[in-house]
Design a protein around this motif. Structure first.
Motif, PDB file in Angstrom:
ATOM      1  N   SER A   1     -35.661 -33.759  11.210  1.00 24.16           N
ATOM      2  CA  SER A   1     -37.155 -34.241  11.871  1.00 24.16           C
ATOM      3  C   SER A   1     -37.808 -33.082  12.353  1.00 24.16           C
ATOM      4  O   SER A   1     -39.090 -32.902  12.431  1.00 24.16           O
ATOM      5  CB  SER A   1     -36.953 -35.403  12.884  1.00 24.16           C
ATOM      6  N   ALA A   2     -36.940 -32.026  12.972  1.00 26.25           N
ATOM      7  CA  ALA A   2     -37.687 -30.977  13.965  1.00 26.25           C
ATOM      8  C   ALA A   2     -38.131 -29.991  12.803  1.00 26.25           C
ATOM      9  O   ALA A   2     -39.471 -29.547  13.108  1.00 26.25           O
ATOM     10  CB  ALA A   2     -36.549 -30.305  14.766  1.00 26.25           C
ATOM     11  N   ILE A   3     -37.511 -29.671  11.763  1.00 24.34           N
ATOM     12  CA  ILE A   3     -37.816 -28.964  10.572  1.00 24.34           C
ATOM     13  C   ILE A   3     -39.261 -29.452  10.162  1.00 24.34           C
ATOM     14  O   ILE A   3     -40.224 -28.429   9.948  1.00 24.34           O
ATOM     15  CB  ILE A   3     -36.821 -28.570   9.519  1.00 24.34           C
ATOM     16  N   ALA A   4     -39.354 -30.925   9.921  1.00 24.70           N
ATOM     17  CA  ALA A   4     -40.652 -31.209   9.209  1.00 24.70           C
ATOM     18  C   ALA A   4     -41.852 -31.299  10.422  1.00 24.70           C
ATOM     19  O   ALA A   4     -42.618 -30.834  10.054  1.00 24.70           O
ATOM     20  CB  ALA A   4     -40.474 -32.743   9.049  1.00 24.70           C
ATOM     21  N   ASP A   5     -41.460 -31.201  11.591  1.00 30.51           N
ATOM     22  CA  ASP A   5     -42.509 -31.218  12.610  1.00 30.51           C
ATOM     23  C   ASP A   5     -43.075 -29.842  12.803  1.00 30.51           C
ATOM     24  O   ASP A   5     -44.260 -29.525  12.675  1.00 30.51           O
ATOM     25  CB  ASP A   5     -41.885 -31.533  14.113  1.00 30.51           C
ATOM     26  N   VAL A   6     -42.099 -28.885  12.759  1.00 32.50           N
ATOM     27  CA  VAL A   6     -42.822 -27.373  12.933  1.00 32.50           C
ATOM     28  C   VAL A   6     -43.251 -26.950  11.521  1.00 32.50           C
ATOM     29  O   VAL A   6     -44.499 -26.307  11.463  1.00 32.50           O
ATOM     30  CB  VAL A   6     -41.264 -26.652  13.010  1.00 32.50           C
ATOM     31  N   LYS A   7     -42.779 -27.377  10.455  1.00 32.04           N
ATOM     32  CA  LYS A   7     -43.129 -26.891   9.041  1.00 32.04           C
ATOM     33  C   LYS A   7     -44.734 -27.612   8.981  1.00 32.04           C
ATOM     34  O   LYS A   7     -45.678 -27.060   8.420  1.00 32.04           O
ATOM     35  CB  LYS A   7     -42.646 -27.698   7.938  1.00 32.04           C
ATOM     36  N   ASN A   8     -44.888 -28.779   9.374  1.00 31.97           N
ATOM     37  CA  ASN A   8     -46.430 -29.458   9.286  1.00 31.97           C
ATOM     38  C   ASN A   8     -47.192 -28.857  10.380  1.00 31.97           C
ATOM     39  O   ASN A   8     -48.345 -29.243  10.531  1.00 31.97           O
ATOM     40  CB  ASN A   8     -46.057 -30.769   9.434  1.00 31.97           C
ATOM     41  N   ARG A   9     -46.966 -27.764  11.327  1.00 34.03           N
ATOM     42  CA  ARG A   9     -47.695 -27.197  12.370  1.00 34.03           C
ATOM     43  C   ARG A   9     -47.805 -25.805  11.646  1.00 34.03           C
ATOM     44  O   ARG A   9     -48.906 -25.470  11.295  1.00 34.03           O
ATOM     45  CB  ARG A   9     -47.107 -27.110  13.640  1.00 34.03           C
ATOM     46  N   ILE A  10     -46.972 -25.032  11.475  1.00 38.11           N
ATOM     47  CA  ILE A  10     -47.188 -23.544  11.181  1.00 38.11           C
ATOM     48  C   ILE A  10     -47.302 -23.327   9.883  1.00 38.11           C
ATOM     49  O   ILE A  10     -47.770 -22.507   9.166  1.00 38.11           O
ATOM     50  CB  ILE A  10     -45.824 -22.900  11.804  1.00 38.11           C
ATOM     51  N   GLY A  11     -47.012 -24.557   8.944  1.00 37.64           N
ATOM     52  CA  GLY A  11     -47.302 -24.301   7.412  1.00 37.64           C
ATOM     53  C   GLY A  11     -48.109 -25.072   7.005  1.00 37.64           C
ATOM     54  O   GLY A  11     -48.448 -25.092   5.774  1.00 37.64           O
TER      55      GLY A  11
ATOM     56  N   ILE B   1     -52.265 -26.255   6.389  1.00 37.70           N
ATOM     57  CA  ILE B   1     -53.588 -25.445   5.864  1.00 37.70           C
ATOM     58  C   ILE B   1     -54.022 -24.719   6.915  1.00 37.70           C
ATOM     59  O   ILE B   1     -54.235 -23.387   6.818  1.00 37.70           O
ATOM     60  CB  ILE B   1     -54.576 -26.353   5.217  1.00 37.70           C
ATOM     61  N   SER B   2     -54.065 -25.170   8.108  1.00 36.47           N
ATOM     62  CA  SER B   2     -54.554 -24.317   9.217  1.00 36.47           C
ATOM     63  C   SER B   2     -53.487 -24.197  10.180  1.00 36.47           C
ATOM     64  O   SER B   2     -53.060 -25.503  10.760  1.00 36.47           O
ATOM     65  CB  SER B   2     -55.594 -24.867   9.999  1.00 36.47           C
ATOM     66  N   ALA B   3     -52.799 -23.377  10.437  1.00 35.26           N
ATOM     67  CA  ALA B   3     -51.495 -23.033  11.316  1.00 35.26           C
ATOM     68  C   ALA B   3     -51.886 -23.588  12.635  1.00 35.26           C
ATOM     69  O   ALA B   3     -52.975 -23.177  13.398  1.00 35.26           O
ATOM     70  CB  ALA B   3     -50.979 -21.564  11.239  1.00 35.26           C
ATOM     71  N   GLN B   4     -50.922 -24.304  13.410  1.00 35.75           N
ATOM     72  CA  GLN B   4     -50.980 -24.532  14.803  1.00 35.75           C
ATOM     73  C   GLN B   4     -49.725 -24.247  15.577  1.00 35.75           C
ATOM     74  O   GLN B   4     -48.784 -23.927  15.036  1.00 35.75           O
ATOM     75  CB  GLN B   4     -51.530 -26.081  14.814  1.00 35.75           C
ATOM     76  N   CYS B   5     -50.039 -24.317  16.676  1.00 37.49           N
ATOM     77  CA  CYS B   5     -48.788 -23.783  17.873  1.00 37.49           C
ATOM     78  C   CYS B   5     -47.737 -24.977  18.142  1.00 37.49           C
ATOM     79  O   CYS B   5     -48.352 -25.986  18.122  1.00 37.49           O
ATOM     80  CB  CYS B   5     -49.466 -23.118  19.155  1.00 37.49           C
TER      81      CYS B   5
ATOM     82  N   SER C   1     -56.411 -16.956  23.726  1.00 36.48           N
ATOM     83  CA  SER C   1     -57.807 -16.814  23.021  1.00 36.48           C
ATOM     84  C   SER C   1     -57.552 -16.354  21.660  1.00 36.48           C
ATOM     85  O   SER C   1     -58.056 -16.671  20.682  1.00 36.48           O
ATOM     86  CB  SER C   1     -58.551 -15.591  23.801  1.00 36.48           C
ATOM     87  N   LYS C   2     -56.594 -15.422  21.519  1.00 36.01           N
ATOM     88  CA  LYS C   2     -56.078 -15.132  20.114  1.00 36.01           C
ATOM     89  C   LYS C   2     -55.412 -15.961  19.072  1.00 36.01           C
ATOM     90  O   LYS C   2     -55.987 -15.984  18.047  1.00 36.01           O
ATOM     91  CB  LYS C   2     -54.935 -13.749  20.123  1.00 36.01           C
ATOM     92  N   ALA C   3     -54.891 -16.707  19.522  1.00 35.19           N
ATOM     93  CA  ALA C   3     -54.204 -17.937  18.867  1.00 35.19           C
ATOM     94  C   ALA C   3     -55.365 -18.845  18.375  1.00 35.19           C
ATOM     95  O   ALA C   3     -55.519 -19.320  17.417  1.00 35.19           O
ATOM     96  CB  ALA C   3     -53.180 -18.640  19.617  1.00 35.19           C
TER      97      ALA C   3
END
Length: 318
Positions: free
Chosen positions: A20-30, A32-36, A154-156
């Protein structure tokens, strides 16, 4: 040879579960538009192992076309105890992967040079992921990080890099405990690392023991629950000693300082909730507090503490 290890982050080939954690992170950083992402977990919850897995298994989180550049920095390392050190670590991390310096060392304090270089990387199709472990460490030298948070937010926000922070508590709570307001606003989602999935936990044990029956599973569960660090510890001691009473005695000796550290890091409400779960009298536990403790893995879905021995530990706390 003892196949179980506890202490240092495990290598990706010894990494179990966290589906579940891998899926959460993949769907953020991976995405279309990466998220923190803020990866949260108590001491010894496997945060550093998870960060290593992201760093060394990019194919799990990204498509090749996204060209991920992953730079991982540990804020406990004295090299990264101020903003300049972080920028130098980032510069070197990028250089090690692309082969050329994105900006010169003397330009670490020049925001124009740095931002031009980050924009150029983005235009070349790279996806820069910056991982910071042990974020609480900024509290020891907060004066060195006064403007850092706003600058990196700001950079993120501009899309020049994506941040993955690992910490024992969520970002807003960290800053609140420091008497400050988080500069990162709402750009982060939170993923909490708690207990392993039942299937992954059993596989970890069965892969290590040539014969792993119900007695072994019950013993490790009673001592460690399904928290990975304590599971590895209990299994390593069982492999070494074999004798159940010796294993229990050595396990309790090893974990006492760890559990004491966790106990003191919890809030008063969280400690009171654990006392109630351990059978001591107390006030009604709020749903929010119970939910967080379950996410941490200290409470099971049935409301009981994660192990019999931890319950005994809690009953002994004032």
């Amino acid at each position: 040879m003892n196949p179980f290890q506890y202490g240092a982050p495990v290598s990706p080939d010894r990494f179990y579960g966290r589906v579940s954690a891998i899926a959460d992170v993949k769907n953020r950083i991976g995405a279309i538009s990466a998220q923190c992402v803020n990866i949260v977990g108590l001491r010894r919850s496997g945060k550093s192992s998870f960060l290593r897995y992201i760093k060394e298994r990019p194919q799990v989180f990204f498509q090749d076309s996204q060209q991920p550049l992953i730079v991982s920095l540990d804020l406990q390392n004295s090299k990264f105890h101020d903003h300049y050190g972080l920028m130098e670590g980032l510069r070197r991390g990028i250089k090690a992967q692309v082969g050329t310096e994105p900006w010169g060392r003397s330009d670490n304090i020049d925001p124009y040079e740095v931002e031009d270089a980050l924009l150029e990387l983005k235009e070349e199709g790279y996806r820069l992921i910056v991982i910071l472990d042990e974020l609480e460490s900024i509290g020891y030298r907060l004066d060195k990080f006064q403007d850092w948070g706003a600058d990196w937010r700001s950079k993120a926000s501009a899309g020049w890099f994506t941040l993955v922070f690992a910490s024992r508590h969520p970002l807003d709570q960290i800053y609140r405990n420091l008497g400050a307001t988080s500069p990162f606003g709402n750009i982060f989602s939170t993923t909490v690392l708690g207990a392993l999935e039942v299937e992954a936990w059993e596989k970890l044990l069965r892969d290590g023991f040539s014969s792993c029956g119900t007695d072994t599973l019950n013993l490790v569960n009673n001592l460690a629950g399904r928290l990975p660090f304590y599971t590895q510890m209990a299994a390593a001691l069982l492999w070494q000693h074999g004798d159940v009473e010796v294993v229990k005695r050595e396990f309790l000796f090893q974990v006492h300082s760890h559990w004491t550290g966790i106990w003191h890091e919890l809030s008063d409400l969280e400690r009171q909730a654990l006392r109630v779960a351990a059978g001591k009298s107390g006030s009604v536990v709020t749903r929010e507090t119970r939910d967080l403790l379950q996410r941490y893995g200290l409470l099971g879905t049935d409301g009981e503490l994660f192990s019999n021995e931890f319950a005994e530990f809690v009953r002994g706390q004032r």
